[in-house]
Design a protein around this motif. Structure first.
Motif, short mmCIF file in Angstrom:
data_model
loop_
_atom_site.label_atom_id
_atom_site.label_comp_id
_atom_site.label_asym_id
_atom_site.label_seq_id
_atom_site.Cartn_x
_atom_site.Cartn_y
_atom_site.Cartn_z
N LEU A 26 0.85 -1.20 0.00
CA LEU A 26 0.00 0.00 0.00
C LEU A 26 0.88 1.24 0.00
N ASN A 27 0.83 2.01 -1.09
CA ASN A 27 1.63 3.22 -1.21
C ASN A 27 0.77 4.43 -0.82
N ILE A 28 1.19 5.14 0.22
CA ILE A 28 0.52 6.37 0.66
C ILE A 28 1.53 7.51 0.40
N PRO A 29 1.40 8.21 -0.75
CA PRO A 29 2.42 9.18 -1.13
C PRO A 29 2.41 10.49 -0.32
N LYS A 30 1.29 10.85 0.27
CA LYS A 30 1.18 12.10 1.03
C LYS A 30 1.22 11.81 2.53
N ILE A 31 1.47 12.86 3.30
CA ILE A 31 1.43 12.76 4.76
C ILE A 31 0.06 13.24 5.23
N TYR A 32 -0.54 12.48 6.14
CA TYR A 32 -1.86 12.80 6.67
C TYR A 32 -1.78 12.96 8.19
N GLU A 33 -2.42 14.00 8.69
CA GLU A 33 -2.49 14.25 10.13
C GLU A 33 -3.63 13.49 10.79
N ASN A 34 -4.72 13.27 10.04
CA ASN A 34 -5.90 12.58 10.57
C ASN A 34 -6.35 11.52 9.57
N VAL A 35 -6.50 10.32 10.07
CA VAL A 35 -6.99 9.22 9.26
C VAL A 35 -8.10 8.53 10.05
N VAL A 36 -9.26 8.40 9.43
CA VAL A 36 -10.38 7.71 10.06
C VAL A 36 -10.26 6.22 9.74
N VAL A 37 -10.37 5.41 10.77
CA VAL A 37 -10.35 3.96 10.63
C VAL A 37 -11.78 3.46 10.80
N LYS A 38 -12.20 2.62 9.87
CA LYS A 38 -13.55 2.06 9.93
C LYS A 38 -13.43 0.55 9.73
N ILE A 39 -13.82 -0.19 10.77
CA ILE A 39 -13.78 -1.66 10.73
C ILE A 39 -15.16 -2.17 11.11
N MET A 40 -15.73 -2.98 10.23
CA MET A 40 -17.08 -3.51 10.51
C MET A 40 -17.13 -4.98 10.13
N LEU A 41 -17.88 -5.73 10.92
CA LEU A 41 -18.16 -7.13 10.63
C LEU A 41 -19.62 -7.23 10.21
N PHE A 42 -19.85 -7.98 9.14
CA PHE A 42 -21.20 -8.17 8.62
C PHE A 42 -21.53 -9.67 8.61
N TYR A 43 -22.79 -9.97 8.86
CA TYR A 43 -23.30 -11.34 8.79
C TYR A 43 -24.33 -11.40 7.67
N LYS A 44 -24.29 -12.47 6.89
CA LYS A 44 -25.22 -12.57 5.77
C LYS A 44 -26.51 -13.26 6.20
N PHE A 45 -27.55 -12.45 6.27
CA PHE A 45 -28.90 -12.99 6.44
C PHE A 45 -29.38 -13.28 5.01
N SER A 46 -30.19 -12.43 4.41
CA SER A 46 -30.43 -12.53 2.97
C SER A 46 -29.46 -11.60 2.24
N THR A 47 -29.03 -10.54 2.93
CA THR A 47 -27.96 -9.66 2.47
C THR A 47 -27.03 -9.44 3.67
N TYR A 48 -25.87 -8.88 3.44
CA TYR A 48 -24.94 -8.63 4.54
C TYR A 48 -25.43 -7.48 5.41
N GLN A 49 -25.53 -7.75 6.72
CA GLN A 49 -25.99 -6.76 7.69
C GLN A 49 -24.92 -6.59 8.78
N PRO A 50 -24.74 -5.36 9.33
CA PRO A 50 -23.77 -5.17 10.40
C PRO A 50 -24.01 -6.15 11.55
N PHE A 51 -22.90 -6.65 12.13
CA PHE A 51 -23.01 -7.69 13.14
C PHE A 51 -21.87 -7.57 14.15
N MET A 52 -22.17 -7.32 15.38
CA MET A 52 -21.27 -7.36 16.54
C MET A 52 -20.14 -6.33 16.56
N ILE A 53 -19.32 -6.25 15.52
CA ILE A 53 -18.15 -5.38 15.56
C ILE A 53 -18.34 -4.20 14.63
N SER A 54 -18.27 -3.03 15.20
CA SER A 54 -18.35 -1.80 14.42
C SER A 54 -17.49 -0.75 15.13
N VAL A 55 -16.36 -0.42 14.51
CA VAL A 55 -15.44 0.56 15.08
C VAL A 55 -15.19 1.62 14.03
#
Length: 133
Positions: A7-36
């Motif tokens: 992963l090449n990140i050519p610029k410098i960043y002061e703020n980076v938002v991290v988004k991590i989510m776990l989805f479970y497939k019912f009939s479609t993927y829905q958020p499940f347990m982990i959401s950061v």
């Protein structure tokens, strides 16, 4: 589950938002347990002490410590070899299909990296316990 990427990140960043989510497939993927979602720089500066955020931080700290560097970040290439072992997964989750979504977003709304990893949890259940081995 294994991921190998450069992963090449050519610029410098002061703020980076991290988004991590776990989805479970019912009939479609829905958020499940982990959401950061939050400022990754603060996440690194002040590691969480409890809840799902601590669990996620501990997994990242063990499996990808090279990403837990203080901000500013960037102006480099990250060579990432990530392997999610069974011991890192939540215990006692239902069998089925899952999607783990990971995003790094710089302000304003510039996606630096996004990845969806798909997996399945299967268990033997009650039926196999009735058949002798």
């Amino acid at each position: 589950m294994m991921v190998n990427l450069s992963l090449n990140i050519p610029k410098i960043y002061e703020n980076v938002v991290v988004k991590i989510m776990l989805f479970y497939k019912f009939s479609t993927y829905q958020p499940f347990m982990i959401s950061v979602e939050g400022n990754g720089c603060e996440f690194i500066r002040h590691p969480p002490q409890m809840s799902v955020e601590k669990y996620v931080y501990d997994v990242i700290n063990e499996t990808l410590p090279e990403l837990l560097v203080p901000c500013p970040t960037g102006n480099r290439t990250y060579n990432i070899y990530w392997y999610l072992r069974e011991r890192h997964t939540p215990k006692n989750i239902p069998s089925g299909d899952y999607k783990l979504q990971f995003k790094l977003i710089a302000h304003p709304n510039i996606t630096l990296f996004g990845m969806d990893v798909y997996g399945a949890v299967r268990n033997t259940g009650l039926v196999s316990s009735f058949f002798p081995q």
